[in-house]
Design a protein around this motif. Structure first.
Motif, PDB file in Angstrom:
ATOM      1  N   UNK A  45       0.817  -1.218   0.000  1.00 32.58           N
ATOM      2  CA  UNK A  45       0.000   0.000   0.000  1.00 32.58           C
ATOM      3  C   UNK A  45       0.848   1.265   0.000  1.00 32.58           C
ATOM      4  N   UNK A  46       1.893   1.271   0.817  1.00 36.95           N
ATOM      5  CA  UNK A  46       2.636   2.514   1.045  1.00 36.95           C
ATOM      6  C   UNK A  46       3.966   2.594   0.297  1.00 36.95           C
ATOM      7  N   UNK A  47       4.408   1.517  -0.306  1.00 38.10           N
ATOM      8  CA  UNK A  47       5.685   1.545  -1.015  1.00 38.10           C
ATOM      9  C   UNK A  47       5.497   1.018  -2.441  1.00 38.10           C
ATOM     10  N   UNK A  48       6.297   1.553  -3.320  1.00 37.53           N
ATOM     11  CA  UNK A  48       6.286   1.059  -4.702  1.00 37.53           C
ATOM     12  C   UNK A  48       6.980  -0.296  -4.717  1.00 37.53           C
ATOM     13  N   UNK A  49       6.155  -1.349  -4.777  1.00 41.42           N
ATOM     14  CA  UNK A  49       6.682  -2.697  -4.584  1.00 41.42           C
ATOM     15  C   UNK A  49       6.693  -3.510  -5.877  1.00 41.42           C
ATOM     16  N   UNK A  50       6.479  -2.864  -6.997  1.00 42.69           N
ATOM     17  CA  UNK A  50       6.452  -3.601  -8.254  1.00 42.69           C
ATOM     18  C   UNK A  50       7.863  -3.795  -8.790  1.00 42.69           C
ATOM     19  N   UNK A  51       8.055  -4.948  -9.418  1.00 42.62           N
ATOM     20  CA  UNK A  51       9.343  -5.240 -10.046  1.00 42.62           C
ATOM     21  C   UNK A  51       9.095  -5.644 -11.492  1.00 42.62           C
ATOM     22  N   UNK A  52      10.098  -5.473 -12.303  1.00 39.09           N
ATOM     23  CA  UNK A  52       9.972  -5.766 -13.729  1.00 39.09           C
ATOM     24  C   UNK A  52       9.822  -7.266 -13.931  1.00 39.09           C
ATOM     25  N   UNK A  53       8.674  -7.669 -14.478  1.00 40.72           N
ATOM     26  CA  UNK A  53       8.432  -9.090 -14.693  1.00 40.72           C
ATOM     27  C   UNK A  53       9.413  -9.669 -15.703  1.00 40.72           C
ATOM     28  N   UNK A  54       9.840  -8.851 -16.667  1.00 32.03           N
ATOM     29  CA  UNK A  54      10.763  -9.358 -17.690  1.00 32.03           C
ATOM     30  C   UNK A  54      12.106  -9.751 -17.076  1.00 32.03           C
ATOM     31  N   UNK A  55      12.445  -9.182 -15.914  1.00 33.74           N
ATOM     32  CA  UNK A  55      13.725  -9.503 -15.275  1.00 33.74           C
ATOM     33  C   UNK A  55      13.618 -10.710 -14.345  1.00 33.74           C
ATOM     34  N   UNK A  56      12.446 -11.284 -14.259  1.00 35.17           N
ATOM     35  CA  UNK A  56      12.263 -12.418 -13.351  1.00 35.17           C
ATOM     36  C   UNK A  56      13.076 -13.623 -13.827  1.00 35.17           C
ATOM     37  N   UNK A  57      13.796 -14.304 -12.904  1.00 31.99           N
ATOM     38  CA  UNK A  57      14.546 -15.502 -13.297  1.00 31.99           C
ATOM     39  C   UNK A  57      13.664 -16.726 -13.449  1.00 31.99           C
ATOM     40  N   UNK A  58      12.380 -16.603 -13.107  1.00 33.33           N
ATOM     41  CA  UNK A  58      11.460 -17.725 -13.184  1.00 33.33           C
ATOM     42  C   UNK A  58      10.200 -17.295 -13.918  1.00 33.33           C
ATOM     43  N   UNK A  59       9.672 -18.194 -14.749  1.00 31.34           N
ATOM     44  CA  UNK A  59       8.419 -17.940 -15.463  1.00 31.34           C
ATOM     45  C   UNK A  59       7.502 -19.136 -15.261  1.00 31.34           C
ATOM     46  N   UNK A  60       6.219 -18.914 -15.533  1.00 32.23           N
ATOM     47  CA  UNK A  60       5.213 -19.970 -15.363  1.00 32.23           C
ATOM     48  C   UNK A  60       4.520 -20.225 -16.685  1.00 32.23           C
ATOM     49  N   UNK A  61       4.416 -21.502 -17.025  1.00 28.80           N
ATOM     50  CA  UNK A  61       3.559 -21.919 -18.142  1.00 28.80           C
ATOM     51  C   UNK A  61       2.272 -22.417 -17.509  1.00 28.80           C
ATOM     52  N   UNK A  62       1.188 -21.695 -17.761  1.00 37.90           N
ATOM     53  CA  UNK A  62      -0.057 -21.930 -17.040  1.00 37.90           C
ATOM     54  C   UNK A  62      -1.041 -22.720 -17.893  1.00 37.90           C
ATOM     55  N   UNK A  63      -1.467 -23.830 -17.339  1.00 36.23           N
ATOM     56  CA  UNK A  63      -2.613 -24.536 -17.916  1.00 36.23           C
ATOM     57  C   UNK A  63      -3.828 -23.835 -17.335  1.00 36.23           C
ATOM     58  N   UNK A  64      -4.299 -22.839 -18.062  1.00 32.63           N
ATOM     59  CA  UNK A  64      -5.305 -21.924 -17.538  1.00 32.63           C
ATOM     60  C   UNK A  64      -6.668 -22.173 -18.150  1.00 32.63           C
ATOM     61  N   UNK A  65      -7.612 -21.306 -17.820  1.00 36.41           N
ATOM     62  CA  UNK A  65      -8.969 -21.443 -18.360  1.00 36.41           C
ATOM     63  C   UNK A  65      -8.965 -21.286 -19.873  1.00 36.41           C
TER      64      UNK A  65
END
Length: 714
Positions: A45-65
């Motif tokens: 709520x009080x801090x900018x806590x977002x990080x660049x998703x493109x820099x993530x060392x892990x990704x998810x392949x989602x079997x989604x709807x």
């Protein structure tokens, strides 16, 4: 602010220890988890806590709807998806992924189906269906990049079917999670004991392969990976750090990737998966949802990743939810390990000490302050503690939050209850018992000392105030007892208010007389000035009463003031005593009050009082008098006004009277009489001296005459 005694200190310490121990105890262990949830929500709520998703060392392949709604998967059982899964996994490996983990388990194969289909089971007709899938698993496993998942259980374990186990040559790791008593996932296990060996959990295995380092798992539950000592408040666990509230992990739709394989776009797989840890799992709206520390902040199932072949759905943007897909829990563990960013929690000893310390501060504040101020102090301390806790949580350190808040509140309530029932019982007794008999300052002194009144006194320089109504006897004769009591109550109340508003202490009432002291019980370096101001103010207040109350028929009073050393304290018998003042200083003040009637004045002060008032007032020296019971003569004065507030008439009277008094003392009685005659028409003391000077001018006194007026009465 009240005083604090040894008993209060002991009570505050006991209350702090009790509150801290209770709220950090095992039965209330969920409070520790709630602290993590609140800190996660406040940070988001009080801090900018977002990080660049493109820099993530892990990704998810989602079997989604979307996958379930897209051909060829729409309407088909998941058992027959294995071929397409194998094709996508092969493309991901070719794209340069460092490690691939399965958060989906296929415990059986369609080749094992015993459902009748014609004259043979369906499984017999489907032999070889999973061949390509198993080959893809074998290739990825041989490259050291694939880890299948399993669910450990003593009752009903969930493991991949036998052919998959053989294909990956035992590269299978547990997917089990660590759920708190409130069914919330906040910490994840690092390893499991399997056949007497510590085997890393799925997420730990994936991170170690990506980092090229084996995890160091110690028997005591501590662990390290690639030089990163994994913080563990509880042995063999990692506390999840959900930065970005889940939006910092890219999510690829399995349906789009399958279409991308059909399209033959290998370059897309290289852009998307090169150097990444990939986790395959379901991300559905109603299945495998987990409550985590994000439950109060609102979490997301990752961030939609770039598309390859299928157009993005035109639906609404995903909203924050209290639960997230289970695959993102494992993805968070991987990212925390690879970036060395797991949450560090205080161990039980430090958490308890901090909670007890805060409870102790609140307990002492509640002991010293009034309940309202104590609660304000509690709110202020909790605000500061919360701000510090959130600031540190931004850096990954979790301080206890709910435990100190509740322990502090309990400490405040217990201490206020202790004060009401035990500590302040004597104070309430003193205030209730002596409120109508002793000055507020005396009561406060007894409360501060914690002692009941006792016999004793001390010498102190004070100013004594005596007042008396003029002609009280004649007034009393004209009234009924009820009328007289009402009149006296009104008069005494008004004068007492004036005295106390100037710092005086009313010692006693003697009929219509008032005895007051300035400079005791509370020390006052300006007691003489305050006494004179009080006398002038009492005159003004009586004038108001005479004008505004029909019961007052031009009442007049006389006031005597004297300053000097006196004994002040509790004086009386062992069974009954009063806080009062005793000495010759008191007697002189009483005599000066009576001496006013000789000069027809309202206020008379001794030279000792005048000496301590500096130039704050305009004084008129009346005479040198010898009062009854005292051999030494003293000079007496009348205060005309506060310096600077005198009228021209008062200044003229003071000057003319002083001139006449000088002639009087020089035995020049004719000149003295002439001076006093000029003022006699409007000034009673001047009229008195005019008569005396005229008599002495006609009949001069003997040579040994002294200009001292001996007063025989009281």
């Amino acid at each position: 602010m009240r005083g604090i005694g040894r008993r209060d200190i002991v009570a505050a310490i006991v209350i702090a220890l009790l509150a801290g121990a209770v709220f950090t105890s095992s039965p209330l262990s969920t409070l520790q988890g709630l602290s993590l949830d609140i800190l996660t929500a406040l940070r988001a709520t009080f801090f900018s806590d977002r990080r660049d998703a493109a820099a993530s060392p892990v990704v998810v392949i989602a079997i989604d709807d979307e996958t379930y709604d897209t051909p060829p998967f729409k309407g088909s059982p998941t058992l027959i998806w294995t071929r397409e899964i194998g094709r996508v996994i092969g493309a991901v490996v070719d794209g340069g992924a460092k490690a691939i983990g399965f958060d989906v388990i296929f415990p059986s194969s369609i080749e094992q189906s015993e459902i009748p289909f014609g004259d043979a089971p369906l499984g017999d007709r489907m032999k070889g269906f999973d061949r390509d899938y198993l080959i893809a698993l074998r290739k990825a496993s041989d490259a050291g990049k694939l880890v299948l998942g399993e669910s450990l259980s003593n009752v009903r374990p969930d493991v991949p079917y036998r052919a998959q186990q053989l294909a990956v040559k035992g590269n299978i790791r547990a997917l089990n999670v660590n759920t708190d008593p409130d069914d919330v996932i906040r910490r994840m296990p690092l390893s499991f004991s399997i056949e007497g060996k510590q085997v890393p959990a799925m997420a730990v295995e994936l991170a170690s392969r990506a980092l090229g380092a084996k995890p160091e798992l110690a028997p005591d539950g501590s662990a390290a990976l690639a030089g990163y000592a994994i913080p563990s408040a509880e042995p063999n666990t990692l506390t999840l750090n959900f930065r970005g509230v889940g939006r910092d992990v890219p999510k690829f739709s399995f349906a789009d990737l399958r279409a991308c394989v059909e399209k033959g776009d290998g370059e897309f797989f290289r852009r998307a998966f090169d150097g990444k840890v990939v986790i395959l799992g379901s991300a559905l709206n109603a299945d495998d949802r987990k409550l985590t520390s994000l439950r109060l902040a609102g979490g997301y199932d990752g961030t939609p990743a770039p598309r390859c072949a299928l157009p993005a759905s035109a639906g609404k943007a995903p909203a924050a939810r209290s639960d997230i897909a289970g695959v993102f829990v494992h993805a968070t563990v991987v990212r925390n390990l690879m970036e060395g960013d797991a949450v560090s929690e205080l161990g039980f000893p430090m958490r308890t000490i901090l909670t007890i310390a805060i409870a102790g501060i609140i307990a002492f504040a509640s002991c010293l302050l009034a309940p309202g101020r104590a609660m304000l102090a509690y709110l202020a301390l909790m605000t500061v503690h919360t701000a510090c806790a959130v600031s540190l949580f931004v850096r990954g350190l979790a301080l206890p939050l709910t435990e100190p808040v509740l322990a502090g509140l309990a400490a405040a309530a217990l201490m206020i209850g202790y004060r009401f029932i035990i500590a302040d019982r004597d104070e309430r007794f003193l205030r209730r018992s002596f409120a109508l008999y002793l000055a507020p300052q005396v009561i406060e002194g007894m409360v501060a000392s914690g002692k009941m009144p006792a016999l004793g006194g001390e010498m102190r320089n004070v100013t004594v105030f005596f007042s008396d109504l003029a002609g009280f006897s004649s007034i009393a004769e004209k009234m009924t007892p009820g009328e007289l009591v009402a009149l006296m109550n009104e008069y005494l109340s008004a004068m007492t208010d004036v005295i106390e508003s100037h710092g005086g202490y009313v010692d006693k009432y003697i009929g219509d007389s008032i005895v007051a002291v300035f400079g005791a019980p509370v020390a006052d370096p300006d007691h003489a000035c305050n006494a004179v101001r009080t006398a002038l103010a009492c005159n003004a207040r009586l004038d108001e009463l005479n004008r505004s109350h029909a019961a007052f028929d031009s009442l007049a009073h006389r006031i005597g003031l004297n300053t000097g050393e006196a004994v002040v304290g509790n004086i009386g018998s062992r069974r009954r005593f009063n806080y009062t003042v005793m000495s010759d200083t008191v007697n002189v003040a009483s005599r000066l009050e009576g001496a006013n009637k000789y000069f027809a004045t309202s206020i008379m002060a001794s030279e000792m009082t005048v000496a301590q008032t500096a130039d704050n007032f305009v004084w008129r020296e009346l005479d040198a008098v010898r009062v009854k019971g005292r051999g030494e003569a003293i000079r007496v004065y009348e205060p005309l006004a506060t310096r600077g507030a005198e009228t021209p008439e008062q200044a003229k009277t003071a000057t003319g009277y002083a001139e006449g008094l000088d002639y009087w003392r020089a035995r020049e009685f004719a000149k003295a009489a002439a001076c006093f005659e000029h003022l006699a028409a409007t000034d009673a003391p001047s009229a008195l001296f005019a008569r005396r000077a005229t008599e002495l001018a006609a009949n001069p006194p003997p040579a040994g005459w002294r200009p001292v007026n001996t007063l025989e009465g009281k």
